[in-house]
Scaffold this motif. Structure first.
Motif, PDB file in Angstrom:
ATOM      1  N   THR A   6       0.587  -1.141   0.329  1.00 18.06           N
ATOM      2  CA  THR A   6      -0.363   0.747  -0.066  1.00 18.06           C
ATOM      3  C   THR A   6       0.932   0.921   0.205  1.00 18.06           C
ATOM      4  O   THR A   6       2.594   1.235   0.403  1.00 18.06           O
ATOM      5  N   PRO A   7      -0.001   2.142  -0.235  1.00 19.37           N
ATOM      6  CA  PRO A   7       0.936   3.876  -0.110  1.00 19.37           C
ATOM      7  C   PRO A   7       1.509   3.681   1.632  1.00 19.37           C
ATOM      8  O   PRO A   7       2.666   5.068   1.879  1.00 19.37           O
ATOM      9  N   GLY A   8       0.963   2.971   1.974  1.00 23.68           N
ATOM     10  CA  GLY A   8       2.083   3.816   3.459  1.00 23.68           C
ATOM     11  C   GLY A   8       3.225   2.592   3.741  1.00 23.68           C
ATOM     12  O   GLY A   8       3.641   2.840   4.298  1.00 23.68           O
ATOM     13  N   ASP A   9       2.703   1.554   3.055  1.00 23.98           N
ATOM     14  CA  ASP A   9       4.451   0.644   3.137  1.00 23.98           C
ATOM     15  C   ASP A   9       5.383   1.492   1.959  1.00 23.98           C
ATOM     16  O   ASP A   9       6.708   1.238   2.670  1.00 23.98           O
ATOM     17  N   LEU A  10       4.884   1.925   1.459  1.00 28.51           N
ATOM     18  CA  LEU A  10       6.094   2.590   0.507  1.00 28.51           C
ATOM     19  C   LEU A  10       6.562   4.247   0.903  1.00 28.51           C
ATOM     20  O   LEU A  10       7.597   3.816   0.991  1.00 28.51           O
ATOM     21  N   ALA A  11       6.091   4.629   1.903  1.00 31.59           N
ATOM     22  CA  ALA A  11       6.371   5.940   2.710  1.00 31.59           C
ATOM     23  C   ALA A  11       6.856   4.973   3.683  1.00 31.59           C
ATOM     24  O   ALA A  11       8.196   5.389   4.708  1.00 31.59           O
ATOM     25  N   THR A  12       6.556   4.071   4.940  1.00 30.14           N
ATOM     26  CA  THR A  12       7.230   3.314   5.859  1.00 30.14           C
ATOM     27  C   THR A  12       9.019   3.193   5.283  1.00 30.14           C
ATOM     28  O   THR A  12       9.956   3.277   5.003  1.00 30.14           O
ATOM     29  N   PHE A  13       9.012   2.097   3.673  1.00 28.12           N
ATOM     30  CA  PHE A  13       9.667   1.848   3.420  1.00 28.12           C
ATOM     31  C   PHE A  13      10.978   3.332   2.728  1.00 28.12           C
ATOM     32  O   PHE A  13      12.279   3.409   3.138  1.00 28.12           O
ATOM     33  N   VAL A  14      10.331   4.543   1.928  1.00 30.28           N
ATOM     34  CA  VAL A  14      11.506   5.643   1.991  1.00 30.28           C
ATOM     35  C   VAL A  14      11.633   6.204   2.903  1.00 30.28           C
ATOM     36  O   VAL A  14      12.939   6.966   2.886  1.00 30.28           O
ATOM     37  N   TYR A  15      10.919   5.971   3.877  1.00 31.37           N
ATOM     38  CA  TYR A  15      11.508   6.863   5.497  1.00 31.37           C
ATOM     39  C   TYR A  15      12.246   6.366   5.963  1.00 31.37           C
ATOM     40  O   TYR A  15      13.675   7.236   6.483  1.00 31.37           O
ATOM     41  N   VAL A  16      12.926   5.252   6.163  1.00 30.36           N
ATOM     42  CA  VAL A  16      14.135   4.323   6.411  1.00 30.36           C
ATOM     43  C   VAL A  16      14.725   4.999   5.311  1.00 30.36           C
ATOM     44  O   VAL A  16      16.335   5.323   6.147  1.00 30.36           O
ATOM     45  N   GLU A  17      14.970   4.859   4.311  1.00 31.20           N
ATOM     46  CA  GLU A  17      15.823   5.429   2.799  1.00 31.20           C
ATOM     47  C   GLU A  17      16.304   6.891   3.383  1.00 31.20           C
ATOM     48  O   GLU A  17      17.732   6.991   3.665  1.00 31.20           O
ATOM     49  N   LEU A  18      15.464   7.327   3.896  1.00 27.93           N
ATOM     50  CA  LEU A  18      15.474   8.464   3.646  1.00 27.93           C
ATOM     51  C   LEU A  18      16.720   8.901   5.586  1.00 27.93           C
ATOM     52  O   LEU A  18      17.434  10.014   5.360  1.00 27.93           O
ATOM     53  N   PRO A  28      11.333  14.577   6.482  1.00 30.38           N
ATOM     54  CA  PRO A  28       9.292  14.561   6.760  1.00 30.38           C
ATOM     55  C   PRO A  28       9.919  13.300   7.467  1.00 30.38           C
ATOM     56  O   PRO A  28      10.172  12.256   7.473  1.00 30.38           O
ATOM     57  N   THR A  29       8.453  13.615   8.206  1.00 33.25           N
ATOM     58  CA  THR A  29       7.948  12.374   8.985  1.00 33.25           C
ATOM     59  C   THR A  29       7.554  11.309   8.400  1.00 33.25           C
ATOM     60  O   THR A  29       7.416  11.713   7.079  1.00 33.25           O
ATOM     61  N   GLU A  30       7.480   9.672   8.716  1.00 35.83           N
ATOM     62  CA  GLU A  30       6.935   8.814   8.222  1.00 35.83           C
ATOM     63  C   GLU A  30       5.165   9.021   7.975  1.00 35.83           C
ATOM     64  O   GLU A  30       4.932   8.476   6.783  1.00 35.83           O
ATOM     65  N   ALA A  31       4.542   9.249   9.135  1.00 34.50           N
ATOM     66  CA  ALA A  31       3.466  10.403   8.396  1.00 34.50           C
ATOM     67  C   ALA A  31       3.305  11.598   7.085  1.00 34.50           C
ATOM     68  O   ALA A  31       2.605  10.905   6.964  1.00 34.50           O
ATOM     69  N   ILE A  32       3.683  12.477   7.530  1.00 34.64           N
ATOM     70  CA  ILE A  32       3.828  13.593   6.321  1.00 34.64           C
ATOM     71  C   ILE A  32       4.008  12.924   4.907  1.00 34.64           C
ATOM     72  O   ILE A  32       3.873  12.969   3.971  1.00 34.64           O
ATOM     73  N   LEU A  33       4.923  11.665   4.976  1.00 33.99           N
ATOM     74  CA  LEU A  33       5.197  10.603   3.740  1.00 33.99           C
ATOM     75  C   LEU A  33       4.206   9.944   3.880  1.00 33.99           C
ATOM     76  O   LEU A  33       3.641   9.937   2.301  1.00 33.99           O
ATOM     77  N   LYS A  34       3.313   9.340   4.563  1.00 34.51           N
ATOM     78  CA  LYS A  34       2.134   8.416   4.146  1.00 34.51           C
ATOM     79  C   LYS A  34       1.315   9.899   4.103  1.00 34.51           C
ATOM     80  O   LYS A  34       0.077   8.918   2.974  1.00 34.51           O
ATOM     81  N   GLU A  35       0.766  10.367   4.130  1.00 36.08           N
ATOM     82  CA  GLU A  35      -0.005  11.105   3.405  1.00 36.08           C
ATOM     83  C   GLU A  35       0.103  12.034   2.066  1.00 36.08           C
ATOM     84  O   GLU A  35      -0.566  11.923   1.325  1.00 36.08           O
ATOM     85  N   LEU A  36       1.333  12.170   2.161  1.00 34.00           N
ATOM     86  CA  LEU A  36       1.885  12.575   0.362  1.00 34.00           C
ATOM     87  C   LEU A  36       1.703  11.278  -0.442  1.00 34.00           C
ATOM     88  O   LEU A  36       1.243  11.458  -1.153  1.00 34.00           O
TER      89      LEU A  36
END
Length: 443
Positions: A6-18, A28-36
């Motif tokens: 899901t987009p949430g999984d994408l956000a979690t992965f990108v957050y770790v990479e950042l 950005p926080t993981e919550a911001i990335l999830k909203e994005l």
């Protein structure tokens, strides 16, 4: 049971990479990335005036932008909305009509309450897209923390500079992009089949060559061949109808070609580039010799050099036009049949061979992996099955299939086994200096 991402999984992965990255901007926080990503994902499912949404969003802290007075004329710039616009699906869909990804990007950032807004637009992204698509050699500057592109229904590509972090392709999460054109059986096949003899290249460049010089020229040709294949696949991807190209020396074997057409402009353009670049090097050597002797450079030499510069530009433009011509042939149902030097033998071709291999082996790496996955070929559609059958019977061939959702696969018979590579690297991706070096991730 298969996992659906899901987009949430994408956000979690990108957050770790950042978090691993060396970017200087606030992360950005993981919550911001999830909203994005959630907003972009659901916007991608919409249409505007009957057309699907395509837009690029740059996460960019515009408040820290430096003075633009010293910018190069063709460098990006930020232009603010007054007032800022709420980051919603509705607003994204509307603005996407005004923000063609080839020309501009929406600049998005969060406020002190971690709420996302569209603060403005970034122009001159044409140069960024042209670089990714091999249509410009010079790498342009590009702003922001990450760029996220809507490239289809439920398809989000996340980039850091020129480095792909991940792609959410509807319900799958892509983290690796096998570089089949640089390493492994696909690269080896193209390199071997696109090599010219020493005598052929000598005839083209107009002087004798050493064995080492011949190898250098063939390496240049190989680079332009793989660039051209990449560009053809990228163009097919933009049509959103799927397509396939088959590279083979035997266009009459097990193929029923509806439209026979002999078109050799890609090979001609590559050889024109080779010839004009060679002349350029020789002319530069002559000019440098005059400079070392502190002599005036003859006007004839100046004119010859300027004319050659124009020849180089003309040959590059010839290649761009030829690539687009060949790509458009894929809009007709059936294969585009090419020689190893990318000469067209016909299009709208149908494979008559129907014998499927017992299994197809999926490789996660560009090289043959010990962890390759064995798959029943009947799990795929007609276009893929036909390519499996052809490559199974004809080992000296190479196939590429572009799905309607934009996924690109390479297919090759290696030692009697039909190998497949998914999500292959076709853009001019480069690893960002902002990402630490580390061994390839395991899926």
């Amino acid at each position: 049971m298969a996992k659906h991402f899901t987009p949430g999984d994408l956000a979690t992965f990108v957050y770790v990479e950042l978090q691993r990255s060396k970017i200087k901007e606030e992360k950005p926080t993981e919550a911001i990335l999830k909203e994005l990503f959630n907003t972009l994902y659901y916007a991608s499912l919409q249409t505007e005036e009957g057309q699907f949404i395509k837009v690029t969003v740059t996460l960019f802290d515009h408040s820290n932008i430096e003075s633009t007075e010293s910018l190069q004329y063709d460098q990006w710039n930020f232009f603010a909305f007054e007032p800022k616009i709420e980051f919603t699906i509705k607003n994204l869909v509307k603005l996407s009509k005004a923000a063609d990804p080839w020309s501009s990007s929406l600049s998005v950032y969060y406020d002190e309450n971690n709420k996302l807004f569209i603060y403005g637009m970034i122009d001159q992204t044409f140069h960024y897209q042209s670089y990714l698509n091999y249509e410009e050699d010079e790498k342009p500057m590009y702003p922001g923390i990450i760029q996220t592109m809507i490239n289809g229904i439920g398809i989000l590509n996340v980039m850091l500079d020129y480095h792909p972090i991940a792609t959410l392709n509807q319900n799958s999460l892509v983290k690796l992009y096998p570089n089949v054109f640089e390493y492994g059986p696909v690269s080896d096949f193209i390199r071997k089949k696109s090599t010219y003899s020493k005598s052929f290249i000598e005839k083209k460049v107009g002087h004798q060559l050493s064995i080492d010089d011949t190898a250098v020229y063939n390496e240049i040709i190989f680079e332009y061949v793989i660039q051209s294949i990449s560009r053809i696949l990228l163009r097919i991807k933009t049509y959103h109808h799927g397509g396939a190209i088959l590279i083979t020396r035997n266009p009459n074997d097990d193929l029923i070609t509806k439209y026979e057409l002999k078109y050799n402009r890609i090979e001609s353009a590559v050889l024109h580039i080779l010839n004009s670049v060679t002349d350029n090097d020789l002319l530069l050597d002559e000019i440098e010799a005059y400079k070392r002797k502190e002599k005036d450079i003859p006007s004839v030499l100046h004119e010859e050099f300027n004319q050659n510069e124009m020849d180089i530009e003309d040959s590059y433009n010839e290649l761009i036009g030829a690539v687009r011509f060949v790509s458009s042939l894929s809009c007709v149902d059936g294969l585009v049949v090419l020689s190893p030097h990318l000469n067209v033998n016909g299009f709208g071709a149908v494979i008559s061979e129907k014998t499927l291999p017992p299994y197809v082996y999926l490789n996660r790496s560009s090289k043959i992996s010990v962890n390759k996955v064995k798959i029943d070929p009947k799990h795929f559609g007609t276009r893929h099955q036909s390519m499996f059958s052809y490559c199974y019977k004809h080992p000296e061939s190479l196939g590429f299939v572009v799905s309607q959702d934009g996924e690109i696969r390479a297919i090759k018979n290696v030692g009697g086994e039909v190998m497949m590579w998914e999500n292959i690297k076709v853009y001019q991706f480069e690893r960002s200096s902002k990402m630490p070096k580390m061994p390839p991730r395991k899926n």
